[in-house]
Design a protein around this motif. Sequence first.
Motif, PDB file in Angstrom:
ATOM      1  N   ALA A 280       0.791  -1.224  -0.015  1.00  0.00           N
ATOM      2  CA  ALA A 280      -0.052  -0.216  -0.102  1.00  0.00           C
ATOM      3  C   ALA A 280       0.856   1.376   0.106  1.00  0.00           C
ATOM      4  CB  ALA A 280      -0.898   0.032   1.392  1.00  0.00           C
ATOM      5  N   ALA A 281       1.995   1.400   0.873  1.00  0.00           N
ATOM      6  CA  ALA A 281       2.753   2.418   1.047  1.00  0.00           C
ATOM      7  C   ALA A 281       3.473   2.741  -0.561  1.00  0.00           C
ATOM      8  CB  ALA A 281       4.103   2.073   2.168  1.00  0.00           C
ATOM      9  N   VAL A 282       3.895   1.526  -1.037  1.00  0.00           N
ATOM     10  CA  VAL A 282       4.496   1.749  -2.324  1.00  0.00           C
ATOM     11  C   VAL A 282       3.666   2.369  -3.385  1.00  0.00           C
ATOM     12  CG1 VAL A 282       5.506   0.206  -4.278  1.00  0.00           C
ATOM     13  CG2 VAL A 282       6.241  -0.043  -2.022  1.00  0.00           C
ATOM     14  N   LEU A 283       2.303   1.853  -3.275  1.00  0.00           N
ATOM     15  CA  LEU A 283       1.303   2.160  -4.501  1.00  0.00           C
ATOM     16  C   LEU A 283       1.178   3.529  -4.189  1.00  0.00           C
ATOM     17  CD1 LEU A 283      -1.042  -0.777  -4.858  1.00  0.00           C
ATOM     18  CD2 LEU A 283       0.529  -0.087  -6.632  1.00  0.00           C
ATOM     19  N   LEU A 284       0.839   4.117  -2.821  1.00  0.00           N
ATOM     20  CA  LEU A 284       0.681   5.484  -2.643  1.00  0.00           C
ATOM     21  C   LEU A 284       1.749   6.317  -3.129  1.00  0.00           C
ATOM     22  CD1 LEU A 284      -1.459   7.168  -0.823  1.00  0.00           C
ATOM     23  CD2 LEU A 284       0.532   7.181   0.813  1.00  0.00           C
ATOM     24  N   LEU A 285       2.960   5.965  -2.985  1.00  0.00           N
ATOM     25  CA  LEU A 285       4.172   6.578  -3.500  1.00  0.00           C
ATOM     26  C   LEU A 285       4.351   6.866  -4.999  1.00  0.00           C
ATOM     27  CD1 LEU A 285       6.726   7.749  -1.983  1.00  0.00           C
ATOM     28  CD2 LEU A 285       7.671   6.043  -2.674  1.00  0.00           C
ATOM     29  N   LEU A 286       3.735   5.664  -5.661  1.00  0.00           N
ATOM     30  CA  LEU A 286       3.677   5.664  -7.098  1.00  0.00           C
ATOM     31  C   LEU A 286       2.623   6.744  -7.496  1.00  0.00           C
ATOM     32  CD1 LEU A 286       4.508   1.896  -8.031  1.00  0.00           C
ATOM     33  CD2 LEU A 286       5.815   3.981  -8.518  1.00  0.00           C
ATOM     34  N   MET A 287       1.470   6.630  -7.053  1.00  0.00           N
ATOM     35  CA  MET A 287       0.400   7.625  -7.538  1.00  0.00           C
ATOM     36  C   MET A 287       0.868   8.978  -7.027  1.00  0.00           C
ATOM     37  SD  MET A 287      -3.012   5.333  -5.924  1.00  0.00           S
ATOM     38  CE  MET A 287      -3.751   6.995  -5.533  1.00  0.00           C
ATOM     39  N   ILE A 288       1.444   9.435  -6.314  1.00  0.00           N
ATOM     40  CA  ILE A 288       1.759  10.591  -6.035  1.00  0.00           C
ATOM     41  C   ILE A 288       2.973  10.893  -6.962  1.00  0.00           C
ATOM     42  CG2 ILE A 288       3.284  12.414  -4.287  1.00  0.00           C
ATOM     43  CD1 ILE A 288       2.162  10.697  -2.021  1.00  0.00           C
ATOM     44  N   TYR A 289       3.863  10.101  -7.457  1.00  0.00           N
ATOM     45  CA  TYR A 289       4.766  10.223  -8.401  1.00  0.00           C
ATOM     46  C   TYR A 289       4.109  10.652  -9.831  1.00  0.00           C
ATOM     47  CZ  TYR A 289       8.656   9.266 -11.629  1.00  0.00           C
ATOM     48  OH  TYR A 289       9.477   9.529 -12.755  1.00  0.00           O
ATOM     49  N   VAL A 290       3.090   9.632 -10.228  1.00  0.00           N
ATOM     50  CA  VAL A 290       2.506   9.932 -11.361  1.00  0.00           C
ATOM     51  C   VAL A 290       1.636  11.483 -11.302  1.00  0.00           C
ATOM     52  CG1 VAL A 290       0.451   9.253 -12.784  1.00  0.00           C
ATOM     53  CG2 VAL A 290       1.941   7.484 -11.731  1.00  0.00           C
ATOM     54  N   ARG A 291       1.221  11.760 -10.246  1.00  0.00           N
ATOM     55  CA  ARG A 291       0.553  12.984 -10.062  1.00  0.00           C
ATOM     56  C   ARG A 291       1.418  14.244 -10.375  1.00  0.00           C
ATOM     57  NH1 ARG A 291      -4.137  14.053  -6.697  1.00  0.00           N
ATOM     58  NH2 ARG A 291      -3.898  16.193  -6.967  1.00  0.00           N
ATOM     59  N   ILE A 292       2.634  14.008  -9.668  1.00  0.00           N
ATOM     60  CA  ILE A 292       3.535  15.224  -9.867  1.00  0.00           C
ATOM     61  C   ILE A 292       4.117  15.206 -11.408  1.00  0.00           C
ATOM     62  CG2 ILE A 292       6.067  15.606  -9.487  1.00  0.00           C
ATOM     63  CD1 ILE A 292       5.647  14.616  -6.591  1.00  0.00           C
ATOM     64  N   LEU A 293       4.604  13.981 -12.033  1.00  0.00           N
ATOM     65  CA  LEU A 293       4.687  14.177 -13.514  1.00  0.00           C
ATOM     66  C   LEU A 293       3.742  14.744 -14.198  1.00  0.00           C
ATOM     67  CD1 LEU A 293       6.265  10.622 -14.355  1.00  0.00           C
ATOM     68  CD2 LEU A 293       7.333  12.795 -14.096  1.00  0.00           C
ATOM     69  N   SER A 294       2.362  14.294 -13.973  1.00  0.00           N
ATOM     70  CA  SER A 294       1.375  14.737 -15.067  1.00  0.00           C
ATOM     71  C   SER A 294       1.418  16.244 -14.590  1.00  0.00           C
ATOM     72  CB  SER A 294       0.311  14.179 -14.907  1.00  0.00           C
ATOM     73  OG  SER A 294      -0.473  14.342 -13.282  1.00  0.00           O
ATOM     74  N   ARG A 295       1.438  16.746 -13.674  1.00  0.00           N
ATOM     75  CA  ARG A 295       1.323  18.341 -13.249  1.00  0.00           C
ATOM     76  C   ARG A 295       2.635  18.973 -13.951  1.00  0.00           C
ATOM     77  NH1 ARG A 295       0.591  19.467  -7.271  1.00  0.00           N
ATOM     78  NH2 ARG A 295       2.891  19.896  -7.491  1.00  0.00           N
ATOM     79  N   GLU A 296       3.620  18.386 -13.903  1.00  0.00           N
ATOM     80  CA  GLU A 296       4.821  18.920 -14.447  1.00  0.00           C
ATOM     81  C   GLU A 296       4.749  19.120 -16.105  1.00  0.00           C
ATOM     82  OE1 GLU A 296       8.707  17.627 -13.658  1.00  0.00           O
ATOM     83  OE2 GLU A 296       8.799  18.457 -11.809  1.00  0.00           O
ATOM     84  N   ASP A 297       4.035  18.014 -16.679  1.00  0.00           N
ATOM     85  CA  ASP A 297       3.783  17.931 -18.112  1.00  0.00           C
ATOM     86  C   ASP A 297       2.878  19.331 -18.439  1.00  0.00           C
ATOM     87  OD1 ASP A 297       5.547  16.084 -18.585  1.00  0.00           O
ATOM     88  OD2 ASP A 297       3.714  14.557 -18.891  1.00  0.00           O
ATOM     89  N   LYS A 298       1.968  19.328 -17.546  1.00  0.00           N
ATOM     90  CA  LYS A 298       0.766  20.347 -17.779  1.00  0.00           C
ATOM     91  C   LYS A 298       1.507  21.611 -17.824  1.00  0.00           C
ATOM     92  CE  LYS A 298      -3.455  18.615 -16.493  1.00  0.00           C
ATOM     93  NZ  LYS A 298      -4.038  18.147 -15.099  1.00  0.00           N
ATOM     94  N   GLN A 299       2.409  21.954 -16.580  1.00  0.00           N
ATOM     95  CA  GLN A 299       3.151  23.121 -16.384  1.00  0.00           C
ATOM     96  C   GLN A 299       3.968  23.626 -17.672  1.00  0.00           C
ATOM     97  OE1 GLN A 299       5.283  23.195 -12.828  1.00  0.00           O
ATOM     98  NE2 GLN A 299       3.648  24.011 -11.515  1.00  0.00           N
ATOM     99  N   ALA A 300       4.654  22.303 -18.010  1.00  0.00           N
ATOM    100  CA  ALA A 300       5.431  22.668 -19.489  1.00  0.00           C
ATOM    101  C   ALA A 300       4.600  23.124 -20.504  1.00  0.00           C
ATOM    102  CB  ALA A 300       6.279  21.330 -19.804  1.00  0.00           C
ATOM    103  N   GLU A 301       3.538  22.475 -20.562  1.00  0.00           N
ATOM    104  CA  GLU A 301       2.752  23.063 -21.813  1.00  0.00           C
ATOM    105  C   GLU A 301       2.359  24.309 -21.747  1.00  0.00           C
ATOM    106  OE1 GLU A 301      -0.564  20.055 -22.184  1.00  0.00           O
ATOM    107  OE2 GLU A 301       0.679  18.578 -22.383  1.00  0.00           O
ATOM    108  N   THR A 302       1.713  24.682 -20.367  1.00  0.00           N
ATOM    109  CA  THR A 302       1.332  26.200 -20.480  1.00  0.00           C
ATOM    110  C   THR A 302       2.505  27.268 -20.366  1.00  0.00           C
ATOM    111  OG1 THR A 302       1.378  25.794 -17.957  1.00  0.00           O
ATOM    112  CG2 THR A 302      -0.723  25.713 -19.257  1.00  0.00           C
ATOM    113  N   GLN A 303       3.559  26.593 -20.076  1.00  0.00           N
ATOM    114  CA  GLN A 303       4.770  27.519 -20.172  1.00  0.00           C
ATOM    115  C   GLN A 303       5.381  27.952 -21.372  1.00  0.00           C
ATOM    116  OE1 GLN A 303       7.718  26.381 -17.240  1.00  0.00           O
ATOM    117  NE2 GLN A 303       6.546  27.268 -15.622  1.00  0.00           N
ATOM    118  N   GLN A 304       5.444  26.839 -22.419  1.00  0.00           N
ATOM    119  CA  GLN A 304       5.870  26.936 -23.612  1.00  0.00           C
ATOM    120  C   GLN A 304       5.513  28.189 -24.373  1.00  0.00           C
ATOM    121  OE1 GLN A 304       6.965  23.235 -23.797  1.00  0.00           O
ATOM    122  NE2 GLN A 304       9.061  24.587 -24.390  1.00  0.00           N
TER     123      GLN A 304
END
Lengths: 311, 276
Positions: A280-304
């Motif tokens: 459960a701890a590992v899955l939670l961590l991976l979910m947070i990681y995916v969230r961060i990644l997708s947020r960064e992608d969005k930021q990159a898109e809006t910043q370009q």
Amino acid sequence: MTARFASLKARRALTLYGLLLTPTVFLAFFFLGPLSIMMVYTFLTPGLYGGVEWVFSHLNYGRILGWADTRYDQFDPVYISIFLRSVRLAATTVLTCLVICYPFAFWVARQPERWKNFFIFLITLPFFISLIVRLFAWVLILRPTGFLNQALLGMGVVAQPLDIIFTDMAVVIGMTYVFIPFMFLPLYSSIEKLDGSLIEASQDLGASPLQTFLRVVLPMTLPGIVGGSIIVFIPSLGNFIVPSLLGGARVVMIGNLIEQQFLSARNWPFGAALGMMVMAAVLLLLMIYVRILSREDKQAETQQPKEEETR
Amino acid sequence: MKTRFRPGSFFLSAYGWLFLTFIYVPILLIVVFSFNANPVNMMIWDGFTLDWYRTIFGFPTTLNEQTLYVESTAQLYSAVLNSLTVAFLTTLVSTIFGTAVALAVARFRFRLKSFYRALMFMPMIMPDIILGIALLIFFVSFGFSLGLQTIVIGHTTFLCSYVFVVVSARLADMDESLEEASADLGADGWTTFRRVTLPMIAPGVIGGAMLAFIISMDDLVITYFISGVDSTTLPVHIYGMLRRGIKPEINAIATIMLLSSFVIASIGLYLRARKK
């Protein structure tokens, strides 16, 4: 013509099935199967003499999380505290690896090409060396009669042998040593990509070195930091080899608890439930990681587009 | 990367070398002290000896019986043999499986593609203790007897992922038009695969196989749970020895393992250099 095309298509489909059939059956049976059975086990009743009875029970989780079988025992928070200690030790390991590797990765990135490859080779070489051998080295170093104590006693730094082995610190040292390559490689790949001109720009605009580091270097190497941290955290959290060799009976992590349930206490459903905590701890961590990644992608898109405008 | 961001170049260099010392000194200590004649305290130098090496190979030594420790040379040998057997079989099966799935995912269009990507990714992020206990529960409840066969199955479940990742990376770099050209020139699917695809992905397949072999040889946690009583592998055997007590013989065994790791690593790097 169409008939030939159709037969070609059928042959391709056949090839695809041929490629996938055996691996699929194998993995369904020996990978997904075991994981599903383990999950079922966490809800079964342990048999009196090992084994299980196929009777539903929620007490395996209860024993860990706060409700116990009142006929036999009181709820004991010891399992939660061992779990939290494991999280703490794994997090300390991640932080230590990060702090140690970050400057080193920077140094390697600034070397000439040939040296760069040589240093990367030196860092990955320990990966080829057996884990148990690398840990054994630290047992030799940290024991009361070990290398470190002999050296310190010999130099007169300490009068009594230091008590390092069988402490939290020994476990963190061992895990850090073993997992350093996992942290270094992702860190290095993002540090190497770092654009020098941005750092120069930041300094030209009057930022202090600290500001440059915090506002430019750190955010740009964040993917490496997060990636490295996750692949160090996962094997650290459930580790039982390092605590059993360097932590002894004094530093028990959740991995040791699971091992005991399976190999000596023979309460498999409870052991499986403890395993689910790690999962459960590992899955939670991976979910947070995916969230961060997708947020960064969005930021990159809006910043370009903005960057385009300001140019 | 020439920039003005240099918080003390000298200190950074010093730190770099310190870091490498931290990585390599523990390993060197094992090698050096495996030649130490002191049977009581392994860390106090007492002259050069090869006795610990003689012990593990079963040769007569100058040591008296009490300082001897090696439980049984036969046990050690059988552990080495088990490790090699498991690693060879695992490498063979997982290389075939991993390559097949990588080919399917890279070269075919089908609906379950993302499912397969996730399936191959899962074993790599799964903590090994979880896979170990899950396999143990599975094998015992389905009446498998624990032994070399269960270890091979267990290793294959996660090692085909590693092969998959390495081969997929190779396939992604590869020019697909060559395969199309071969098909246009009238080669059938099998000929194209054998004459075009396979030679091009061969370095990836070999790299994946070597990775699988090394990880299989070194795996401790999963093997620890699913090996039977008579089928311990080398890492499990050494782990057992360490838990019973630290004796100088282990230094010698560890040094030999170090040496073979270096040989394998150099072969791998040599092959990679030749490819370029």
